[in-house]
Design a protein around this motif. Structure first.
Motif, short mmCIF file in Angstrom:
data_model
loop_
_atom_site.label_atom_id
_atom_site.label_comp_id
_atom_site.label_asym_id
_atom_site.label_seq_id
_atom_site.Cartn_x
_atom_site.Cartn_y
_atom_site.Cartn_z
N ASN A 8 0.81 -1.21 0.00
CA ASN A 8 0.00 0.00 0.00
C ASN A 8 0.85 1.27 0.00
N THR A 9 1.62 1.44 -1.04
CA THR A 9 2.49 2.61 -1.05
C THR A 9 1.86 3.75 -1.81
N LYS A 10 1.06 4.49 -1.11
CA LYS A 10 0.51 5.70 -1.72
C LYS A 10 1.57 6.78 -1.70
N LYS A 11 1.51 7.61 -2.70
CA LYS A 11 2.44 8.71 -2.71
C LYS A 11 2.14 9.64 -1.53
N PRO A 12 3.14 9.93 -0.70
CA PRO A 12 2.85 10.75 0.46
C PRO A 12 2.49 12.18 0.06
N GLU A 13 1.77 12.85 0.94
CA GLU A 13 1.41 14.25 0.69
C GLU A 13 2.69 15.04 0.44
N GLU A 14 2.65 15.87 -0.55
CA GLU A 14 3.85 16.65 -0.86
C GLU A 14 3.94 17.92 -0.03
N ASN A 15 2.79 18.35 0.47
CA ASN A 15 2.80 19.62 1.22
C ASN A 15 3.08 19.38 2.70
N GLY A 16 4.10 18.57 2.95
CA GLY A 16 4.47 18.23 4.33
C GLY A 16 4.81 19.44 5.18
N GLU A 17 4.96 19.19 6.46
CA GLU A 17 5.02 20.27 7.45
C GLU A 17 6.13 21.28 7.18
N CYS A 18 7.37 20.79 7.18
CA CYS A 18 8.44 21.77 7.19
C CYS A 18 9.28 21.71 5.91
N MET A 19 8.65 21.27 4.84
CA MET A 19 9.40 21.23 3.58
C MET A 19 9.59 22.64 3.04
N GLN A 20 10.82 22.97 2.78
CA GLN A 20 11.06 24.27 2.17
C GLN A 20 11.35 24.06 0.70
N LEU A 21 11.14 25.13 -0.02
CA LEU A 21 11.32 25.04 -1.46
C LEU A 21 12.72 24.58 -1.82
N LYS A 22 13.68 25.15 -1.12
CA LYS A 22 15.07 24.86 -1.43
C LYS A 22 15.33 23.36 -1.33
N TRP A 23 14.80 22.78 -0.29
CA TRP A 23 15.00 21.37 -0.06
C TRP A 23 14.33 20.54 -1.16
N GLU A 24 13.10 20.94 -1.50
CA GLU A 24 12.38 20.22 -2.55
C GLU A 24 13.14 20.31 -3.87
N ASP A 25 13.70 21.50 -4.13
CA ASP A 25 14.48 21.68 -5.36
C ASP A 25 15.66 20.73 -5.40
N LYS A 26 16.35 20.64 -4.29
CA LYS A 26 17.53 19.77 -4.24
C LYS A 26 17.14 18.32 -4.47
N ALA A 27 16.07 17.91 -3.81
CA ALA A 27 15.63 16.52 -3.95
C ALA A 27 15.17 16.25 -5.38
N ALA A 28 14.46 17.22 -5.97
CA ALA A 28 13.97 17.05 -7.34
C ALA A 28 15.15 16.98 -8.31
N GLN A 29 16.14 17.84 -8.07
CA GLN A 29 17.33 17.86 -8.91
C GLN A 29 18.04 16.51 -8.88
N SER A 30 18.15 16.00 -7.70
CA SER A 30 18.83 14.73 -7.53
C SER A 30 18.07 13.59 -8.22
N LEU A 31 16.75 13.62 -8.07
CA LEU A 31 15.93 12.60 -8.72
C LEU A 31 16.04 12.72 -10.24
N LEU A 32 16.00 13.96 -10.71
CA LEU A 32 16.11 14.22 -12.14
C LEU A 32 17.40 13.63 -12.70
N ASN A 33 18.49 13.88 -11.99
CA ASN A 33 19.77 13.34 -12.43
C ASN A 33 19.74 11.83 -12.51
N LYS A 34 19.10 11.20 -11.54
CA LYS A 34 19.02 9.74 -11.55
C LYS A 34 18.18 9.23 -12.71
N LEU A 35 17.09 9.95 -12.98
CA LEU A 35 16.20 9.50 -14.04
C LEU A 35 16.82 9.61 -15.42
N ILE A 36 17.67 10.64 -15.61
CA ILE A 36 18.23 10.80 -16.95
C ILE A 36 19.59 10.14 -17.12
#
Ligand code: ADP
Length: 445
Positions: A8-36
Motif C-alpha cells: 500500500n504505497t501511496k504517494k505521500p502528501e507533498e505539502n508536508g510540514e516543514c518542507m522548504q522550497l530549497k529542499w524540494e528543489d535539491k531533492a527534485a534535482q537529484s531525482l532528475l539526475n538519476k532518471l536521466i
C-alpha cells in the motif's frame, strides 16, 4: 528477482510540514539526475582517501572478481553491464567489504557510482537465512528511496532469498508485526517510527546503516534529527556509511555525528573551463529584438543542437512558441512540470529528437547535455539579488577537458543593467566576450 514488498504505497502528501522550497528543489534535482543518467560520469581525477588508521594498507581493486563476491551478486553486477569498478568504487568497495567492517564517508558528484557501491555492500553483508532486517538505508524522499530500491532489485536479481521492504509514509503495517525482509529502505521519519515507536524492526540486529544524499537530507532539520536518533539505536559495531554529492561545512558536521571513526573518500569534480569556448554578446533593445537576432544567427550558421536559457517561465514559454512558429523543433523545460516529465523532455533532447531546448535558469541547473555545441543566454544568469551568477554561467557554457570540443556561447544583452552584468562576468573569468553584429555574421564561423 528480489521480491519487493510494497504494501500500500501511496504517494505521500507533498505539502508536508516543514518542507522548504530549497529542499524540494535539491531533492527534485537529484531525482532528475538519476532518471536521466544511464551511464557513469567519467573522471580522470584521483580519489582522495583519508584512512581511519593511516598505517593500514589501502586496497584498491581493478576488477569485481578481486572482491570475492557471492557468485549470485557477481552475476547481478555483470548483468547490469558493469565491466569494472568505477573510480570511487575501486577504493570504496574493498573498504566496505573488509572484515571487520569499516565505516565510510564518501563524497563524489552524482553519477559516479555511489549507489551501486553501497547496494553491493548491503547485499554482500546480509545473511539471507536470517529473516529480519539487517541493512537500513535512509533517503531524503520517497522517490529517491524507490530509485535505490530499483538498483537493489537489479543487482539482487539472482539472489531471490534477499528481500526488500520500503519504510515510507503510507506503507501501513499491522501493529505488533515483525519485519522479515533483510533490507529496509525508506525516509528517516518512517524508519525511525518503525525502529522505535512500532518496533517492526529490531535496531540491535542491524549490521549496515546507509545514509544516502546527506546534503539533501540535512537541508531539513527534521531529517537530520531523525537520522541521528535512528543511528543511536543501532549497535556500536554496526557499519555506518554516508554518501553525499557535495561537502559543505554543514554536511561535514552532520557526517561526523552519524559516522564514528570513518574512512573518508573524496572525488573532485572535473574542472570546467571557458578555454575552448568562443563567447559573444549581442546588443538588443527588447526581447523581440533578441528573438530577431536569434533568427539571424540560425539563418547564418548551422546549429546542430542548442540550449537557450531564459530568466522566467513566461519568457521561456513565449520564446518556445515563437521558435516553433518559425519551424524549429523545440522542447520546453519548465518549472511547473513534474520531475518525470522534465526527465522525459531532457531524454528526448539528448536523443536528438528536438534540436532546440528552451529552459529557465532554475530548471536546468546541474544538467549535463554534453553534445550541445551552442548555448544561448537569452537572459544572463543572475542570483536572487540581481548579481551575476558566475558559477551558473561557467557550468552552463564551460566544458571539462575531456569534452574539449569547441563550443559557442552567445549572450543577449538588452539593457544597461544586463550590459553591466556581462562586463562583470567578463572580468570575473578574465576572458573576452566579443561583440557580435547579427546583421553581419561572417566572423562567427
Ligand atoms: P551515484 O549514486 O554516484 O549517483 P550511481 O551508482 O547511480 O551513481 O551510478 C551512475 C550510473 O552509472 C548508473 O546508471 C549506474 O548503473 C552506472 N554504474 C555504476 N557503477 C558502474 C560501473 N562500475 N560500471 C558501469 N556503470 C556503472
Amino acid at each position: 528477482s528480489v521480491s519487493i514488498n510494497l504494501r500500500n504505497t501511496k504517494k505521500p502528501e507533498e505539502n508536508g510540514e516543514c518542507m522548504q522550497l530549497k529542499w524540494e528543489d535539491k531533492a527534485a534535482q537529484s531525482l532528475l539526475n538519476k532518471l536521466i543518467r544511464n551511464n557513469l560520469v567519467n573522471t580522470t581525477n584521483q580519489v582522495e582517501v583519508l584512512q581511519k588508521d593511516p598505517n593500514s594498507p589501502l586496497y584498491s581493486v581493478k576488477s569485481f572478481e578481486e572482491l570475492r563476491l557471492k557468485p549470485q551478486l557477481l552475476q547481478g553486477v555483470y548483468g547490469m553491464g558493469f565491466n569494472r569498478p568505477s573510480k570511487i568504487q575501486e577504493t570504496a568497495l574493498p573498504m566496505m567489504l573488509a572484515e571487520p567492517p569499516q565505516n565510510l564517508i564518501a563524497q563524489s558528484q552524482s553519477g559516479t557510482g555511489k549507489t551501486a557501491a553501497f547496494v553491493l555492500a548491503m547485499l554482500s553483508h546480509v545473511d539471507p537465512n536470517n529473516k529480519y532486517p539487517q541493512c537500513l538505508c535512509v533517503s531524503p524522499t520517497y522517490e529517491l528511496a524507490l530509485q535505490t530500491g530499483k538498483v537493489i532489485e537489479q543487482m539482487g536479481k539472482h539472489y531471490p532469498e534477499v528481500q526488500l521492504v520500503y519504510a515510507i509514509r503510507g506503507n501501513k503495517l499491522q501493529r505488533g508485526m515483525k519485519l522479515q525482509e533483510q533490507i529496509v529502505i525508506g525516509t528517516p521519519g518512517t524508519m525511525l517510527d518503525w525502529c522505535g515507536k512500532f518496533k517492526f524492526i529490531d535496531p540491535k540486529k542491524v549490521k549496515v546503516f546507509v545514509l544516502d544524499e546527506a546534503d539533501v537530507m540535512i537541508a531539513t532539520q527534521g531529517h537530520q534529527d531523525q537520522s541521528i536518533r535512528i543511528q543511536r539505536m543501532l549497535p556500536k559495531n554496526c557499519q555506518m556509511l554516508l554518501f553525499s554529492a557535495t561537502f559543505e561545512e554543514s554536511v561535514w558536521n552532520f557526517a561526523q555525528r552519524i559516522v564514528p571513526d570513518p574512512n573518508i573518500i573524496k572525488l573532485k569534480r572535473e574542472e570546467e573551463t571557458l578555454d575552448t569556448i568562443k563567447q559573444y554578446y549581442v546588443l538588443c533593445n527588447c526581447k523581440e529584438e533578441k528573438f530577431q537576432a536569434l533568427c539571424n544567427i540560425y539563418g547564418a550558421i548551422t546549429i546542430a543542437q542548442a540550449m537557450i536559457f531564459c530568466h522566467t517561465r513566461k519568457t521561456a514559454g513565449w520564446l518556445a512558441g515563437e521558435l516553433s512558429r518559425e519551424g524549429h523543433q523545440v522542447a520546453l523545460l519548465s518549472g511547473e512540470m513534474q520531475v518525470e516529465q522534465r526527465a522525459a523532455v531532457i531524454e528526448r533532447f539528448r536523443d536528438g529528437k528536438e534540436k532546440v531546448l528552451v529552459t529557465t535558469n532554475v530548471c536546468a541547473r546541474g544538467i549535463d547535455v554534453e553534445q550541445v555545441s551552442v548555448v544561448i543566454n537569452f537572459d544572463l544568469p543572475v542570483d536572487k539579488d540581481g548579481n551575476p551568477d558566475n558559477e551558473t554561467y561557467l557550468h552552463r557554457i564551460g566544458r571539462t577537458g575531456r569534452f574539449g570540443k569547441r563550443g559557442l556561447a552567445i549572450n543577449m544583452v538588452d539593457s544597461k543593467m544586463s550590459m553591466n552584468i556581462l562586463n562583470r562576468i567578463q572580468e570575473h573569468f578574465n576572458k573576452k566576450i566579443e561583440k557580435l553584429d547579427t546583421d553581419d555574421l561572417d566572423e562567427i564561423e
